[in-house]
Scaffold this motif. Structure first.
Motif, PDB file in Angstrom:
ATOM      1  N   MET A 163      -9.796  -7.220 -20.092  1.00 26.18           N
ATOM      2  CA  MET A 163      -8.634  -6.352 -20.032  1.00 26.18           C
ATOM      3  C   MET A 163      -8.863  -5.213 -19.050  1.00 26.18           C
ATOM      4  SD  MET A 163      -5.699  -6.168 -21.689  1.00 26.18           S
ATOM      5  CE  MET A 163      -4.391  -5.038 -21.918  1.00 26.18           C
ATOM      6  N   ASP A 164     -10.056  -4.619 -19.061  1.00 29.09           N
ATOM      7  CA  ASP A 164     -10.349  -3.516 -18.159  1.00 29.09           C
ATOM      8  C   ASP A 164     -10.314  -3.960 -16.696  1.00 29.09           C
ATOM      9  OD1 ASP A 164     -10.605  -1.701 -20.197  1.00 29.09           O
ATOM     10  OD2 ASP A 164     -12.745  -2.091 -20.458  1.00 29.09           O
ATOM     11  N   GLU A 165     -10.780  -5.179 -16.435  1.00 27.12           N
ATOM     12  CA  GLU A 165     -10.768  -5.679 -15.061  1.00 27.12           C
ATOM     13  C   GLU A 165      -9.338  -5.845 -14.565  1.00 27.12           C
ATOM     14  OE1 GLU A 165     -13.100  -9.187 -14.684  1.00 27.12           O
ATOM     15  OE2 GLU A 165     -14.787  -8.327 -15.746  1.00 27.12           O
ATOM     16  N   SER A 166      -8.468  -6.318 -15.439  1.00 27.96           N
ATOM     17  CA  SER A 166      -7.073  -6.509 -15.069  1.00 27.96           C
ATOM     18  C   SER A 166      -6.424  -5.173 -14.715  1.00 27.96           C
ATOM     19  CB  SER A 166      -6.321  -7.175 -16.213  1.00 27.96           C
ATOM     20  OG  SER A 166      -4.951  -7.266 -15.913  1.00 27.96           O
ATOM     21  N   ASN A 167      -6.673  -4.157 -15.522  1.00 33.75           N
ATOM     22  CA  ASN A 167      -6.128  -2.829 -15.245  1.00 33.75           C
ATOM     23  C   ASN A 167      -6.696  -2.263 -13.951  1.00 33.75           C
ATOM     24  OD1 ASN A 167      -4.526  -2.817 -17.494  1.00 33.75           O
ATOM     25  ND2 ASN A 167      -6.016  -1.737 -18.762  1.00 33.75           N
ATOM     26  N   ALA A 168      -7.982  -2.489 -13.715  1.00 33.14           N
ATOM     27  CA  ALA A 168      -8.616  -1.989 -12.500  1.00 33.14           C
ATOM     28  C   ALA A 168      -8.004  -2.647 -11.264  1.00 33.14           C
ATOM     29  CB  ALA A 168     -10.114  -2.236 -12.543  1.00 33.14           C
ATOM     30  N   LYS A 169      -7.748  -3.963 -11.347  1.00 29.82           N
ATOM     31  CA  LYS A 169      -7.144  -4.678 -10.214  1.00 29.82           C
ATOM     32  C   LYS A 169      -5.734  -4.163  -9.950  1.00 29.82           C
ATOM     33  CE  LYS A 169      -9.711  -8.981 -10.577  1.00 29.82           C
ATOM     34  NZ  LYS A 169      -9.628 -10.411 -10.866  1.00 29.82           N
ATOM     35  N   ARG A 170      -4.978  -3.946 -11.034  1.00 30.02           N
ATOM     36  CA  ARG A 170      -3.617  -3.424 -10.877  1.00 30.02           C
ATOM     37  C   ARG A 170      -3.629  -2.042 -10.231  1.00 30.02           C
ATOM     38  NH1 ARG A 170      -1.384  -3.928 -16.449  1.00 30.02           N
ATOM     39  NH2 ARG A 170      -2.169  -5.998 -16.765  1.00 30.02           N
ATOM     40  N   LYS A 171      -4.578  -1.223 -10.673  1.00 27.25           N
ATOM     41  CA  LYS A 171      -4.670   0.131 -10.140  1.00 27.25           C
ATOM     42  C   LYS A 171      -5.034   0.094  -8.655  1.00 27.25           C
ATOM     43  CE  LYS A 171      -6.480   4.660 -11.169  1.00 27.25           C
ATOM     44  NZ  LYS A 171      -7.251   5.477 -12.073  1.00 27.25           N
ATOM     45  N   GLN A 172      -5.955  -0.792  -8.270  1.00 25.21           N
ATOM     46  CA  GLN A 172      -6.331  -0.922  -6.869  1.00 25.21           C
ATOM     47  C   GLN A 172      -5.159  -1.427  -6.033  1.00 25.21           C
ATOM     48  OE1 GLN A 172      -9.740  -3.475  -6.901  1.00 25.21           O
ATOM     49  NE2 GLN A 172     -11.171  -1.790  -7.309  1.00 25.21           N
ATOM     50  N   ALA A 173      -4.412  -2.380  -6.569  1.00 25.42           N
ATOM     51  CA  ALA A 173      -3.254  -2.907  -5.847  1.00 25.42           C
ATOM     52  C   ALA A 173      -2.203  -1.812  -5.674  1.00 25.42           C
ATOM     53  CB  ALA A 173      -2.665  -4.104  -6.578  1.00 25.42           C
ATOM     54  N   HIS A 174      -1.997  -1.028  -6.724  1.00 33.67           N
ATOM     55  CA  HIS A 174      -1.032   0.064  -6.649  1.00 33.67           C
ATOM     56  C   HIS A 174      -1.489   1.107  -5.631  1.00 33.67           C
ATOM     57  CE1 HIS A 174       2.052   2.842  -7.871  1.00 33.67           C
ATOM     58  NE2 HIS A 174       1.139   3.779  -8.054  1.00 33.67           N
ATOM     59  N   MET A 175      -2.767   1.445  -5.642  1.00 33.27           N
ATOM     60  CA  MET A 175      -3.293   2.424  -4.694  1.00 33.27           C
ATOM     61  C   MET A 175      -3.159   1.913  -3.267  1.00 33.27           C
ATOM     62  SD  MET A 175      -4.227   5.067  -6.372  1.00 33.27           S
ATOM     63  CE  MET A 175      -5.413   5.951  -5.413  1.00 33.27           C
ATOM     64  N   ALA A 176      -3.409   0.621  -3.044  1.00 29.10           N
ATOM     65  CA  ALA A 176      -3.279   0.043  -1.708  1.00 29.10           C
ATOM     66  C   ALA A 176      -1.827   0.115  -1.254  1.00 29.10           C
ATOM     67  CB  ALA A 176      -3.772  -1.401  -1.700  1.00 29.10           C
ATOM     68  N   TRP A 177      -0.902  -0.178  -2.157  1.00 27.44           N
ATOM     69  CA  TRP A 177       0.524  -0.105  -1.823  1.00 27.44           C
ATOM     70  C   TRP A 177       0.919   1.325  -1.470  1.00 27.44           C
ATOM     71  CZ3 TRP A 177       4.628   2.522  -4.046  1.00 27.44           C
ATOM     72  CH2 TRP A 177       5.881   2.171  -3.575  1.00 27.44           C
ATOM     73  N   MET A 178       0.431   2.280  -2.269  1.00 28.46           N
ATOM     74  CA  MET A 178       0.743   3.687  -2.005  1.00 28.46           C
ATOM     75  C   MET A 178       0.147   4.142  -0.673  1.00 28.46           C
ATOM     76  SD  MET A 178       2.686   5.102  -4.238  1.00 28.46           S
ATOM     77  CE  MET A 178       2.381   6.836  -4.045  1.00 28.46           C
ATOM     78  N   ASP A 179      -1.058   3.684  -0.354  1.00 25.05           N
ATOM     79  CA  ASP A 179      -1.679   4.051   0.923  1.00 25.05           C
ATOM     80  C   ASP A 179      -0.872   3.510   2.098  1.00 25.05           C
ATOM     81  OD1 ASP A 179      -3.713   5.456  -0.277  1.00 25.05           O
ATOM     82  OD2 ASP A 179      -5.140   3.801  -0.206  1.00 25.05           O
ATOM     83  N   ARG A 180      -0.413   2.267   2.007  1.00 29.79           N
ATOM     84  CA  ARG A 180       0.412   1.684   3.080  1.00 29.79           C
ATOM     85  C   ARG A 180       1.706   2.461   3.232  1.00 29.79           C
ATOM     86  NH1 ARG A 180      -1.235  -3.275   0.837  1.00 29.79           N
ATOM     87  NH2 ARG A 180       0.751  -3.451  -0.246  1.00 29.79           N
ATOM     88  N   TRP A 181       2.339   2.771   2.114  1.00 26.23           N
ATOM     89  CA  TRP A 181       3.601   3.513   2.151  1.00 26.23           C
ATOM     90  C   TRP A 181       3.395   4.891   2.760  1.00 26.23           C
ATOM     91  CZ3 TRP A 181       5.091   8.081  -0.309  1.00 26.23           C
ATOM     92  CH2 TRP A 181       6.431   8.379  -0.208  1.00 26.23           C
ATOM     93  N   ARG A 182       2.311   5.572   2.351  1.00 26.05           N
ATOM     94  CA  ARG A 182       2.010   6.909   2.855  1.00 26.05           C
ATOM     95  C   ARG A 182       1.750   6.875   4.360  1.00 26.05           C
ATOM     96  NH1 ARG A 182      -2.412   8.072  -0.028  1.00 26.05           N
ATOM     97  NH2 ARG A 182      -1.165   8.515  -1.851  1.00 26.05           N
ATOM     98  N   ARG A 183       0.978   5.873   4.827  1.00 26.50           N
ATOM     99  CA  ARG A 183       0.694   5.739   6.248  1.00 26.50           C
ATOM    100  C   ARG A 183       1.972   5.491   7.048  1.00 26.50           C
ATOM    101  NH1 ARG A 183      -2.649   1.166   6.572  1.00 26.50           N
ATOM    102  NH2 ARG A 183      -3.434   1.614   4.513  1.00 26.50           N
ATOM    103  N   LYS A 184       2.796   4.595   6.530  1.00 29.87           N
ATOM    104  CA  LYS A 184       4.047   4.249   7.205  1.00 29.87           C
ATOM    105  C   LYS A 184       4.980   5.464   7.271  1.00 29.87           C
ATOM    106  CE  LYS A 184       7.629   0.701   6.927  1.00 29.87           C
ATOM    107  NZ  LYS A 184       8.132  -0.423   6.135  1.00 29.87           N
ATOM    108  N   THR A 185       5.107   6.184   6.180  1.00 32.31           N
ATOM    109  CA  THR A 185       5.972   7.356   6.126  1.00 32.31           C
ATOM    110  C   THR A 185       5.447   8.460   7.035  1.00 32.31           C
ATOM    111  OG1 THR A 185       6.557   6.818   3.854  1.00 32.31           O
ATOM    112  CG2 THR A 185       7.014   9.050   4.582  1.00 32.31           C
ATOM    113  N   THR A 186       4.151   8.704   7.020  1.00 34.38           N
ATOM    114  CA  THR A 186       3.554   9.729   7.868  1.00 34.38           C
ATOM    115  C   THR A 186       3.775   9.408   9.337  1.00 34.38           C
ATOM    116  OG1 THR A 186       1.866  10.139   6.194  1.00 34.38           O
ATOM    117  CG2 THR A 186       1.413  10.953   8.404  1.00 34.38           C
ATOM    118  N   CYS A 187       3.589   8.157   9.708  1.00 29.11           N
ATOM    119  CA  CYS A 187       3.808   7.733  11.090  1.00 29.11           C
ATOM    120  C   CYS A 187       5.267   7.957  11.492  1.00 29.11           C
ATOM    121  CB  CYS A 187       3.422   6.266  11.243  1.00 29.11           C
ATOM    122  SG  CYS A 187       3.595   5.655  12.917  1.00 29.11           S
ATOM    123  N   HIS A 188       6.178   7.572  10.631  1.00 30.90           N
ATOM    124  CA  HIS A 188       7.609   7.746  10.901  1.00 30.90           C
ATOM    125  C   HIS A 188       7.953   9.226  11.078  1.00 30.90           C
ATOM    126  CE1 HIS A 188      11.924   7.216  10.669  1.00 30.90           C
ATOM    127  NE2 HIS A 188      11.949   8.128   9.719  1.00 30.90           N
TER     128      HIS A 188
END
Length: 66
Positions: free
Chosen positions: A1-26
């Protein structure tokens, strides 16, 4: 269960990083194109408000004086 939550959190963080980079560039591109216009509009707005306030004070002074 902990691994699943950790993977979700990493995926969410990666998505947020992409969004932040894209928005900052714009925003950087937009500011480089329109930055001077925005600054000019802010200064014009400040001057307009200052002038409007000065006229209001003159009117109040004239009304109280006469």
């Amino acid at each position: 269960m902990d691994e699943s939550n950790a993977k979700r959190k990493q995926a969410h963080m990666a998505w947020m990083d992409r969004w932040r980079r894209k928005t900052t560039c714009h925003l950087r591109k937009w500011i480089s194109k329109h930055g001077h216009d925005v600054q000019r509009q802010i200064l014009n707005g400040m001057a307009f408000k200052l002038g409007s306030g000065a006229v209001s004070l003159l009117i109040l002074w004239a009304q109280s004086r006469f």
